[in-house]
Design a protein around this motif. Structure first.
Motif, PDB file in Angstrom:
ATOM      1  N   LYS A 215       0.339  -1.696  -0.258  1.00 35.43           N
ATOM      2  CA  LYS A 215       0.090   0.040   0.226  1.00 35.43           C
ATOM      3  C   LYS A 215       0.665   1.167  -0.197  1.00 35.43           C
ATOM      4  N   GLN A 216       2.176   0.780   0.721  1.00 37.88           N
ATOM      5  CA  GLN A 216       3.143   1.991   0.688  1.00 37.88           C
ATOM      6  C   GLN A 216       3.916   2.585  -0.492  1.00 37.88           C
ATOM      7  N   VAL A 217       4.689   1.773  -1.233  1.00 38.60           N
ATOM      8  CA  VAL A 217       5.205   0.984  -2.696  1.00 38.60           C
ATOM      9  C   VAL A 217       4.643   0.853  -3.804  1.00 38.60           C
ATOM     10  N   LYS A 218       5.470   1.676  -4.647  1.00 43.93           N
ATOM     11  CA  LYS A 218       4.918   1.196  -6.053  1.00 43.93           C
ATOM     12  C   LYS A 218       5.662   0.502  -7.295  1.00 43.93           C
ATOM     13  N   ASN A 219       7.393  -0.375  -6.184  1.00 41.13           N
ATOM     14  CA  ASN A 219       7.689  -0.618  -7.333  1.00 41.13           C
ATOM     15  C   ASN A 219       8.332  -2.253  -7.426  1.00 41.13           C
ATOM     16  N   VAL A 220       7.260  -2.739  -7.020  1.00 39.33           N
ATOM     17  CA  VAL A 220       6.892  -4.159  -6.705  1.00 39.33           C
ATOM     18  C   VAL A 220       6.655  -5.003  -7.584  1.00 39.33           C
ATOM     19  N   LYS A 221       7.455  -5.964  -8.570  1.00 38.13           N
ATOM     20  CA  LYS A 221       6.671  -6.142  -9.590  1.00 38.13           C
ATOM     21  C   LYS A 221       5.601  -7.630  -9.593  1.00 38.13           C
ATOM     22  N   ALA A 222       5.612  -8.264  -8.142  1.00 40.62           N
ATOM     23  CA  ALA A 222       4.734  -9.128  -7.466  1.00 40.62           C
ATOM     24  C   ALA A 222       5.530 -10.207  -6.125  1.00 40.62           C
ATOM     25  N   ILE A 223       3.969 -10.805  -5.673  1.00 38.66           N
ATOM     26  CA  ILE A 223       4.532 -10.843  -4.502  1.00 38.66           C
ATOM     27  C   ILE A 223       3.945 -12.678  -4.260  1.00 38.66           C
ATOM     28  N   ALA A 224       4.212 -12.502  -3.019  1.00 39.66           N
ATOM     29  CA  ALA A 224       3.749 -13.794  -2.719  1.00 39.66           C
ATOM     30  C   ALA A 224       3.028 -14.203  -0.910  1.00 39.66           C
ATOM     31  N   THR A 225       2.723 -14.994  -0.950  1.00 43.59           N
ATOM     32  CA  THR A 225       2.434 -14.753   0.555  1.00 43.59           C
ATOM     33  C   THR A 225       2.565 -16.405   0.901  1.00 43.59           C
ATOM     34  N   ILE A 226       2.532 -16.811   2.019  1.00 37.75           N
ATOM     35  CA  ILE A 226       2.325 -18.803   2.214  1.00 37.75           C
ATOM     36  C   ILE A 226       2.068 -18.578   3.975  1.00 37.75           C
ATOM     37  N   ALA A 227       0.586 -19.384   3.663  1.00 36.63           N
ATOM     38  CA  ALA A 227      -0.034 -19.181   5.363  1.00 36.63           C
ATOM     39  C   ALA A 227      -0.415 -18.045   5.460  1.00 36.63           C
ATOM     40  N   GLY A 228      -0.716 -17.136   4.772  1.00 38.00           N
ATOM     41  CA  GLY A 228      -0.701 -15.230   5.320  1.00 38.00           C
ATOM     42  C   GLY A 228      -2.334 -15.661   5.967  1.00 38.00           C
ATOM     43  N   ALA A 229      -2.477 -14.612   6.812  1.00 36.71           N
ATOM     44  CA  ALA A 229      -3.360 -14.508   7.588  1.00 36.71           C
ATOM     45  C   ALA A 229      -4.503 -13.163   6.591  1.00 36.71           C
ATOM     46  N   THR A 230      -5.414 -13.282   6.148  1.00 32.54           N
ATOM     47  CA  THR A 230      -5.995 -12.280   5.320  1.00 32.54           C
ATOM     48  C   THR A 230      -7.338 -11.730   6.355  1.00 32.54           C
ATOM     49  N   ASP A 231      -7.905 -11.892   6.820  1.00 33.05           N
ATOM     50  CA  ASP A 231      -8.729 -11.167   7.706  1.00 33.05           C
ATOM     51  C   ASP A 231      -9.104 -11.977   8.910  1.00 33.05           C
ATOM     52  N   LEU A 232      -8.458 -11.145   9.778  1.00 31.29           N
ATOM     53  CA  LEU A 232      -7.823 -11.201  11.179  1.00 31.29           C
ATOM     54  C   LEU A 232      -9.450 -11.134  12.162  1.00 31.29           C
ATOM     55  N   LEU A 233      -9.795 -10.682  12.224  1.00 32.69           N
ATOM     56  CA  LEU A 233     -11.075 -10.315  13.524  1.00 32.69           C
ATOM     57  C   LEU A 233     -11.761 -11.987  12.985  1.00 32.69           C
ATOM     58  N   LYS A 234     -12.116 -12.068  11.259  1.00 34.17           N
ATOM     59  CA  LYS A 234     -12.900 -13.887  11.716  1.00 34.17           C
ATOM     60  C   LYS A 234     -11.828 -14.739  12.024  1.00 34.17           C
ATOM     61  N   GLU A 235      -9.805 -14.439  11.926  1.00 37.17           N
ATOM     62  CA  GLU A 235      -9.407 -15.701  12.225  1.00 37.17           C
ATOM     63  C   GLU A 235      -9.301 -15.550  13.857  1.00 37.17           C
ATOM     64  N   LEU A 236     -10.145 -14.815  14.821  1.00 36.29           N
ATOM     65  CA  LEU A 236     -10.115 -15.001  16.040  1.00 36.29           C
ATOM     66  C   LEU A 236     -11.376 -15.677  16.231  1.00 36.29           C
ATOM     67  N   ASN A 237     -11.968 -16.290  15.321  1.00 36.43           N
ATOM     68  CA  ASN A 237     -12.591 -17.220  15.254  1.00 36.43           C
ATOM     69  C   ASN A 237     -12.740 -18.615  15.491  1.00 36.43           C
ATOM     70  N   PHE A 238     -11.139 -18.814  14.596  1.00 34.47           N
ATOM     71  CA  PHE A 238     -10.523 -20.516  14.206  1.00 34.47           C
ATOM     72  C   PHE A 238      -9.367 -19.890  15.592  1.00 34.47           C
ATOM     73  N   ARG A 239      -8.981 -19.102  15.605  1.00 25.57           N
ATOM     74  CA  ARG A 239      -7.654 -19.255  16.449  1.00 25.57           C
ATOM     75  C   ARG A 239      -8.029 -18.446  17.767  1.00 25.57           C
ATOM     76  N   PRO A 240      -8.170 -18.397  18.735  1.00 22.47           N
ATOM     77  CA  PRO A 240      -8.970 -17.220  20.260  1.00 22.47           C
ATOM     78  C   PRO A 240      -7.618 -16.748  20.587  1.00 22.47           C
ATOM     79  N   ALA A 241      -6.572 -17.840  20.398  1.00 23.83           N
ATOM     80  CA  ALA A 241      -5.216 -17.615  21.426  1.00 23.83           C
ATOM     81  C   ALA A 241      -4.533 -16.243  21.126  1.00 23.83           C
TER      82      ALA A 241
END
Length: 340
Positions: A215-241
């Protein structure tokens, strides 16, 4: 006469130190070779580990099993190959007036400028910091395929034995995102690196960091995520800890919980993602730390918003992709070779 000898020694020492620097920028401090101290050889590293295992082992058989596991995870041949082929330094850089620890890995020999990958680690605070073992297991194999890798330990986490002044707190996707974006200004100062070919990828919490950084840089051409959290609020239901981590790390969390978690959740702003930055998603089906639904739902949202992407689901695998590590690394290498 002694005066001139001293000057000569200091000059040679200074030149030798600079020659070992992988980032030629005066803002970078304390560049140190990763392959030193106990990591100078496989035998010295293994000997150090053996002493640690002895304290925890109940018998010689138990010790032998632990050392066999260590050898299967790393191995002398792999160690020697990486030491021969790769340069690796840890370093210190400044963000918001305070020291932050980082690391850089690059092939020793190349005839042309290489693409650069900014790696964002998982964990929080010192938990999950990138140590030599994790470098060898997760980063060396990718760098060895022809990439420069640079990464941050994030504020609040230092290299072992490093004295860091004015330590700032890790905000788990807050101001610490600057620790990632600040690295991009050093890429042009890396010998053999191509600042026109920059990719970024992250593991677990690092997936969140990757999306926030973009969101802050413009010179990155491609990205990847491994086991990334994309909805932290909903994720609390899955892992309350994770509530404990959020409460401890995120400023004003108790009074602005929903707002702060939504700001860190890419699923809430998929429409803001660039259609020119392709995204690779890797996730284990049986991940017990970050629900696989995070990647499933993001892939669906990316399709609806016409964002180029690829989603690879590893059947019956875990958070670390233990059963498919080599396949996942090949997937990452192939992805960045294609787009960088």
């Amino acid at each position: 006469m002694n005066k001139y000898i001293l000057i000569t020694i200091l000059a040679v020492s200074s030149f030798s130190s600079q020659a070992n620097d992988l980032i030629n920028d005066e803002r970078i401090k304390d560049q140190k070779n990763c392959f030193t101290s106990i990591f100078e050889s496989y035998d010295s590293w293994r000997g150090f580990i053996e002493k640690k295992y002895k304290k925890r082992s109940k018998s010689k058989e138990d010790l032998s099993k632990k050392l066999s596991w260590f050898d299967s995870m790393f191995g002398e041949d792999n160690f020697n190959q990486y030491k021969k082929n790769l340069s690796c330094n840890t370093f210190t850089y400044q963000v918001d007036g305070s020291d932050v620890s980082g690391y850089i890995i690059k092939p020793k020999t190349n005839s042309k400028k290489l693409p650069v990958l900014v790696y964002n680690r998982g964990g929080n605070g010192s938990t999950g910091s990138v140590e030599f073992g994790s470098m060898m297991n997760n980063l060396f194999p990718i760098a060895n395929e022809g990439f420069v890798i640079i990464g941050s330990q994030y504020r609040g986490s230092q290299h072992p034995g490093t004295l860091t002044k004015n330590v700032m707190n890790d905000e788990f996707g807050g101001k610490d995102v600057k620790d990632v974006t600040a690295l991009l200004s050093y890429i042009p100062k890396i010998e053999g690196a191509d600042p026109q070919r920059i990719g970024m990828y992250g593991f677990s919490r690092g997936g969140m960091q990757t999306h926030l950084a973009l969101k802050q840089v413009k010179n990155v051409k491609a990205i990847a995520t491994i086991a990334g959290a994309t909805d932290l609020l909903k994720e609390l239901n899955f892992r309350p800890a994770m509530e404990e981590v959020y409460t401890h790390r995120i400023p004003d969390y108790e009074t602005n919980k929903v707002t702060e978690l939504e700001k860190r959740s890419v699923l809430n702003w998929v429409n803001e993602l660039s259609p020119n930055v392709p995204i690779l998603l890797l996730h284990g089906e049986n991940d017990e730390r970050v629900s696989v639904n995070n990647s499933i739902e993001l892939a669906d949202a990316l399709s609806k918003n016409n964002i180029p992407h690829k989603f690879v689901l590893y059947s019956k695998d875990d958070h670390d992709l233990t059963n498919n590590k080599i396949k996942a690394q090949k997937e990452l290498v192939s992805w960045f070779q294609k787009y960088l």
